[in-house]
Each structure stands twice: as C-alpha cells, then as structure tokens.
Design a protein around this motif. Structure first.
Motif, mmCIF file in Angstrom:
data_model
loop_
_atom_site.group_PDB
_atom_site.id
_atom_site.type_symbol
_atom_site.label_atom_id
_atom_site.label_comp_id
_atom_site.label_asym_id
_atom_site.label_seq_id
_atom_site.Cartn_x
_atom_site.Cartn_y
_atom_site.Cartn_z
ATOM 1 N N THR A 74 62.072 104.302 21.250
ATOM 2 C CA THR A 74 63.313 103.549 21.451
ATOM 3 C C THR A 74 63.435 103.079 22.895
ATOM 4 O O THR A 74 63.838 101.940 23.167
ATOM 5 C CB THR A 74 64.534 104.414 21.082
ATOM 6 N N GLY A 75 63.079 103.960 23.826
ATOM 7 C CA GLY A 75 63.136 103.590 25.237
ATOM 8 C C GLY A 75 62.214 102.425 25.556
ATOM 9 O O GLY A 75 62.595 101.491 26.275
ATOM 10 N N VAL A 76 60.995 102.470 25.009
ATOM 11 C CA VAL A 76 60.048 101.373 25.235
ATOM 12 C C VAL A 76 60.595 100.071 24.658
ATOM 13 O O VAL A 76 60.550 99.016 25.302
ATOM 14 C CB VAL A 76 58.674 101.704 24.618
ATOM 15 N N ALA A 77 61.122 100.147 23.436
ATOM 16 C CA ALA A 77 61.672 98.941 22.805
ATOM 17 C C ALA A 77 62.833 98.376 23.623
ATOM 18 O O ALA A 77 62.958 97.150 23.793
ATOM 19 C CB ALA A 77 62.137 99.261 21.385
ATOM 20 N N MET A 78 63.658 99.258 24.158
ATOM 21 C CA MET A 78 64.816 98.804 24.936
ATOM 22 C C MET A 78 64.394 98.118 26.231
ATOM 23 O O MET A 78 64.905 97.040 26.561
ATOM 24 C CB MET A 78 65.735 99.990 25.240
ATOM 25 N N VAL A 79 63.457 98.721 26.962
ATOM 26 C CA VAL A 79 63.076 98.106 28.242
ATOM 27 C C VAL A 79 62.327 96.794 28.032
ATOM 28 O O VAL A 79 62.514 95.841 28.797
ATOM 29 C CB VAL A 79 62.239 99.058 29.127
ATOM 30 N N VAL A 80 61.498 96.748 26.999
ATOM 31 C CA VAL A 80 60.783 95.496 26.729
ATOM 32 C C VAL A 80 61.780 94.399 26.369
ATOM 33 O O VAL A 80 61.726 93.280 26.903
ATOM 34 C CB VAL A 80 59.744 95.679 25.603
#
Length: 211
Positions: free
Chosen positions: A74-80
């Motif tokens: 989720t964190g990766v998806a959010m920052v991207v």
C-alpha cells in the motif's frame, strides 16, 4: 542510523550545490526555487515512508505478517501515485508555479529545467523511502543507511568529482539525482526480494515473534 543517513545525504547535496554554484547566480537562484517546489512533494513521500515504518513495527509486534506485507504494498502504491500525480501537475503548471517565487525568465528556465530532470523519477525516491521505512520497522535500519551511504552519498560525490568536469553542463549535475535513485532502488529491491519476497505468510510469521 536514520539520522546518520540524513546527514550523509545532506553532505552529498552540499557538494552538488557547490557544482551548481559554478554555473552562476541565475542557476543558483533557479535551483533554490526548484528545491522549494520539490519540498512540497518530499514531505508527502517522507510522511508515507515514516507511516510504513510505524505500521510495520506495530504489526510485527502483533504477529500479523499479512498486514506487514499489505502495508508495504500500500505504501509503494501511495508514493508512486502521489509522486506521479503531483510531479506531472507541477510540470504541467510549471511556469505559473515558478512565477510565484521568481519572475526572472532566466531563473525560471533553470528551475523548470531541474524539475524536468527530477520530477518524472521522483516516484523512485518515494519507493526507496517506503522500502527503507519497511526495513527499519523490521529492525534492519543499517541496510537503508548503508545503501544510502553508497549511492545517495558516495555515488553523487563521485559523479560530481569525476563526471561533471568532463561534461560541464548543469544537466549532467541534475542527472546525479535520478541515477542515484535508480541505483538505490535496484539494490533495496534485490535485498527485499531475497530476504522477504519468497516467504509464505506462515514462514514469515515465525520471524515476527517479538520474543
């Protein structure tokens, strides 16, 4: 380790600034404006990375491997998503945004030039921050520090000392940022994959025992 990492990266950025100073006052002013604009996106990336670190640590303590993995994804998806959206928004309205800080066309040209080099790749910086937060949450704080020392500091210093004297262009100086992000991402991703990527949730749960 996280504090040491910040100090070392700031040291490398100081040498980059010294290299930029050689291109004149307009370039210095333009980069200063770019850093101000960049700061708004940086805060978002950093906040998500810190949230992932806290979330990871909490769920390790609770023994919930599925939530640990989900937090990382989720964190990766959010920052991207945020980096691409904010980056392209800034680039799309760059002249108007830059004019809020400076009305000199030469300064604005340097600002937009720098943003075009770094903003399309800013999502990598965010992903690195999230992976670093994930590893710190798991107690592996030395890993992101060492990787940052090698690539965010060491590589940038070598780039400034060895490459920019050969190709004396401010664009070459700007390239130090995205290239260092790419290298950092590759190493962190490989480490993450080799260390955690192939485990099942049951295997993962054995490593989450807080005792």
């Amino acid at each position: 380790p996280a504090g040491t990492q910040s100090v070392l990266v700031s040291l490398a950025n100081t040498f980059i600034q010294v290299a930029i100073n050689g291109f004149g006052a307009k370039a210095v002013a333009g980069v200063a404006v770019a850093n101000r604009v960049d700061g708004f996106i940086f805060v978002v990336m950093n906040a998500i990375g810190l949230s992932v670190m806290t979330f990871t640590g909490q769920n390790i303590g609770a023994g919930k491997p599925d939530r640990v993995r989900r937090g990382l994804y989720t964190g990766v998806a959010m920052v991207v998503g945020m980096a691409l959206a904010l980056g392209w928004l800034v680039l799309g309205f760059a002249p108007s945004i830059v004019s809020l800080f400076n009305d000199d066309p030469y300064v604005s040209a340097y600002t937009i030039r720098m943003m075009r080099f770094i903003l399309p790749f800013y999502f990598l910086f965010g992903v690195n921050d999230v992976i670093g937060g994930f590893l710190r949450g798991r107690g592996k704080s030395l890993v992101p520090m060492i990787v940052s020392l090698v690539f965010m500091t060491g590589f940038r210093l070598l780039w400034i000392w060895l490459v920019t004297p050969v190709w004396s262009s401010i664009d070459v100086v700007f390239m130090a940022y995205p290239i260092s992000w790419v290298l950092t991402f590759v190493v962190l991703f490989v480490y993450l994959l080799k260390t955690y990527g192939l485990r099942s949730d049951r295997q993962e749960e054995k490593t989450l025992d807080p005792l």
